[in-house]
Write an enzyme that holds these catalytic residues in place. Sequence first.
Site, PDB file in Angstrom:
ATOM      1  N   ASP A 190      -6.170  11.884   0.355  1.00  0.00           N
ATOM      2  CA  ASP A 190      -5.493  11.649  -1.011  1.00  0.00           C
ATOM      3  C   ASP A 190      -4.166  12.501  -1.214  1.00  0.00           C
ATOM      4  O   ASP A 190      -3.978  13.348  -0.338  1.00  0.00           O
ATOM      5  CB  ASP A 190      -6.583  12.080  -2.117  1.00  0.00           C
ATOM      6  N   GLU A 214       0.083  13.470   5.806  1.00  0.00           N
ATOM      7  CA  GLU A 214       1.477  12.676   5.586  1.00  0.00           C
ATOM      8  C   GLU A 214       2.657  13.365   4.817  1.00  0.00           C
ATOM      9  O   GLU A 214       3.101  13.138   4.116  1.00  0.00           O
ATOM     10  CB  GLU A 214       1.122  11.483   4.674  1.00  0.00           C
ATOM     11  N   GLU A 255      -7.154   7.714  -1.329  1.00  0.00           N
ATOM     12  CA  GLU A 255      -6.980   7.688  -2.587  1.00  0.00           C
ATOM     13  C   GLU A 255      -7.760   7.208  -3.806  1.00  0.00           C
ATOM     14  O   GLU A 255      -7.301   6.448  -4.615  1.00  0.00           O
ATOM     15  CB  GLU A 255      -5.396   7.093  -2.724  1.00  0.00           C
TER      16      GLU A 255
HETATM   17  C1  XIL Z   1       3.193   3.868   2.790  1.00  0.00           C
HETATM   18  C2  XIL Z   1       4.238   3.279   3.808  1.00  0.00           C
HETATM   19  O1  XIL Z   1       4.802   4.528   4.129  1.00  0.00           O
HETATM   20  C3  XIL Z   1       5.143   2.331   3.428  1.00  0.00           C
HETATM   21  O2  XIL Z   1       5.774   1.886   4.463  1.00  0.00           O
HETATM   22  C4  XIL Z   1       4.224   1.042   2.894  1.00  0.00           C
HETATM   23  O3  XIL Z   1       5.239   0.207   2.478  1.00  0.00           O
HETATM   24  C5  XIL Z   1       3.311   1.682   1.795  1.00  0.00           C
HETATM   25  O4  XIL Z   1       2.377   2.747   2.200  1.00  0.00           O
HETATM   26  N1  XIL Z   1      -0.338   7.099   0.926  1.00  0.00           N
HETATM   27  C6  XIL Z   1      -0.726   6.540   2.108  1.00  0.00           C
HETATM   28  C7  XIL Z   1       0.017   5.831   2.929  1.00  0.00           C
HETATM   29  O5  XIL Z   1      -2.059   6.728   2.205  1.00  0.00           O
HETATM   30  O6  XIL Z   1      -0.532   4.796   3.587  1.00  0.00           O
HETATM   31  C8  XIL Z   1       1.290   5.427   2.399  1.00  0.00           C
HETATM   32  O7  XIL Z   1       2.196   4.678   3.182  1.00  0.00           O
HETATM   33  C9  XIL Z   1       2.242   6.490   1.584  1.00  0.00           C
HETATM   34  C10 XIL Z   1       1.417   7.040   0.554  1.00  0.00           C
END
Ligand code: XIL
Length: 780
Positions: free
Chosen positions: A378, A447, A319
Amino acid sequence: MLMRELRFGWAVAAALAGCLLTLPAAAQPQTQIIVNFEDGSAQGFEPRAGQEVLEVSAQSAKSGRYALQVTGRKQDWNGPSLRIDTIVEEGAEYIVTAWVHALGPDSSNFRLSTQIGEGASASYANLAAATASFNTGWVELRGSYRYSNTSSGYITLYIENDTADAEYLIDDITVQKKEGSDVRADLALPSLKQLYQDAFLIGTAFSPQDLHGVRFDLLRHHFNAATAENMMKPVTLQSAPGVYAFDGADQAVQTLLDAGLALHGHTLAWHQQSPVWLNTDARGKPISRQEAERNLVQYARDVAVHFAGKVTSWDVLNEAMMDNPPNPSSWQDSLRKSGWFLAFANGAKAPQGGADYVAAVFLAAREADPSAVLYYNDYNLDDQDKAQAVAAMVKQVNEEYLAQGHDRLLIEGVGMQGHYHLGTKAEDVEASLRRFIDLGVRVSITELDVTVGSAAKQGLTPQQELQQAAQYARLFQIYKQYAQHIDRVTFWGMDDGTSWRAPQFPLLFRADLSAKPAFFAVADPEGFLAGYDDTPQAPAVRRGRAAYGTPQLGSDDALWQQAEPFAIDQMLQAWDTASGEARVLWDKHYLYVRVQAGDDVPHSSGAQAQDRDSVEVFLDEANGKTSAFNADDARYLVDIENRADAYPEGGGEGFASAVSVQDHGYTVELKLPFRRVAPRAGRIIGFDIQINDAQSGARTGAAIWNDISGNAGQDPSRWGEIELIAPADEQAQTADPVIAGPAKRQAQPALGSAALWGLAAGGAIAAVACAILVRKRKRK
Ligand code: XIL
């Protein structure tokens, strides 16, 4: 066993027995606890910290004669605690209630919480909260929790209070399994990893609770790759300079490797969930470039060396790019002004600024673990501007690396996180995918989840489940088409109940682990879409109501309370930092809008209006729903410092705004002239509200009331609607009176089916209603 030690007060027993008899047999709770202290003992409650004094007391009771008095607390987490592991069944959800009575005169905040496990691996959840003082009397705390992992054998409920030495009474604590909440994982379903074995790996994010019991069975059945949801982030792995905590992650990694999964590391450098001292000093200023470089390289090296041979790939940098970059042709300008960027810029020679931290962390990771495939990761990469900036960065870093004589790329993959929603356009996702593939790098979807913005609390309607499934099917069609270039498609978790976006039900399995239509859509996208009516349906438009009245701006006018609140709750970006509530009033000349935006830290430094904490209001007076602005369409933006920006310019005669800032948010009030249409009761107006949340000069989150296309500023066709409600004195005369209130709201399209859903969940609701009934009877 706890159940046997408990004795029902006769009134409770009789009332409850009578009530249960009226329920169908299947709805009877299988396991429950009722504690009312009527036998004069603490009935299993113990002091959580040891020093609290718990005494059965007759000074006041919620029911019967006795309650439990709690004194001697010294910290907020102290309080009475009850073991419930004896009754909790793994995977099931429990409804928990407790009554509290403050003894001190001052008001304080109570929390009903649960602890799962002991020591370093314990986790905690708050189930309910309430504020009360002595005069409030008895207050109920009610919540529910699904116990996904009971393997620790230690589960408690406890009642804590933010005020360290608060004293209070507790009474009538009940724990009851929610009917029908047992897990329903179906391991006979086709396995996703097998279905896609010739295409790419199928991954999931995991937490410790997933590596045990039925959750682990489900995980192994469908997935052959795994990413730690939180366990391998810098904040988890490094507590202090040079001090690493690898135990938890090591154990989990080993469990997954033993089960034959591929491990992906997430993440080495990020502006979130990282110890601040890595790049920022105690006063919040960036540390020097030299120190920052030392910390970054050291951390990346130590961690990558530690997991070398275990992980197949790393999200080296996460990110780093800002949202909506104003100048996407310069990737350096488009970098987020993160702690790492600012520290690297602190002492850097222009023009590179802090941008070379990107290459620095990739070089450290390559050196530490040459066997790992290195990714840049990202979100919002379906945004073409952001994708352009990322592609330019990857290209230049790789070209410079190759020019130094290396025969391998430095950034070998781009991770498209894929936190999408129903409005995400598949063609944008495909355009970005091609853009990255054209760079010659691998792509992974890292993700994936698809949120449903307007979901009701109880769950998705059947129609929403299908819409979500169709979105997954469209995405998987694209992924299959480019499978040659895609290493892995990882979902951000398995089920809606444990998702980071739980209220928006974004995953393939429900909280009880049953498969949703989304699962079947992923398993067979073509088949699903063939049977899906894909004629674009007009998305359900939210309809709100504007009450009649002329408020005074900036005066916290009581008139606002007569208007119903609108929740600004649909996210437009991956991070849900923006949220708020609005109310609308109207009179013969103006529409009045009051927006209460939640915001922890005010930010107003962004050069562009949308990159400051701000509120936008969109108005389509004739409700023509045209796809471009006409003379009756207007857009207003007011930032947290009350700087206004309007289209048409000036905002029309009489336009005014006021802003007040509070501790955890700010309020914007706007007075918007009707310029083209004479307002009258019953008229419907096109309308929307967006809240922008900014940080360090860039927008980090945006939430909107209705239009989730992300294009509300250009295109009025998807805005929501408001109805102008007649003044109260005229309402009585109309044949079909329009009365604001919850009953009427339920009849609206978005909520109507949710109400039906509630009826369908009969058993559980009957049980809750029953509990309420018992309480009412006893009060007499
Ligand atoms: C999120 C987790 O899912 C949560 O449990 C935590 O509180 C915050 O982070 N982008 C990312 C992940 O790269 O690491 C994030 O994960 C979600 C967005």
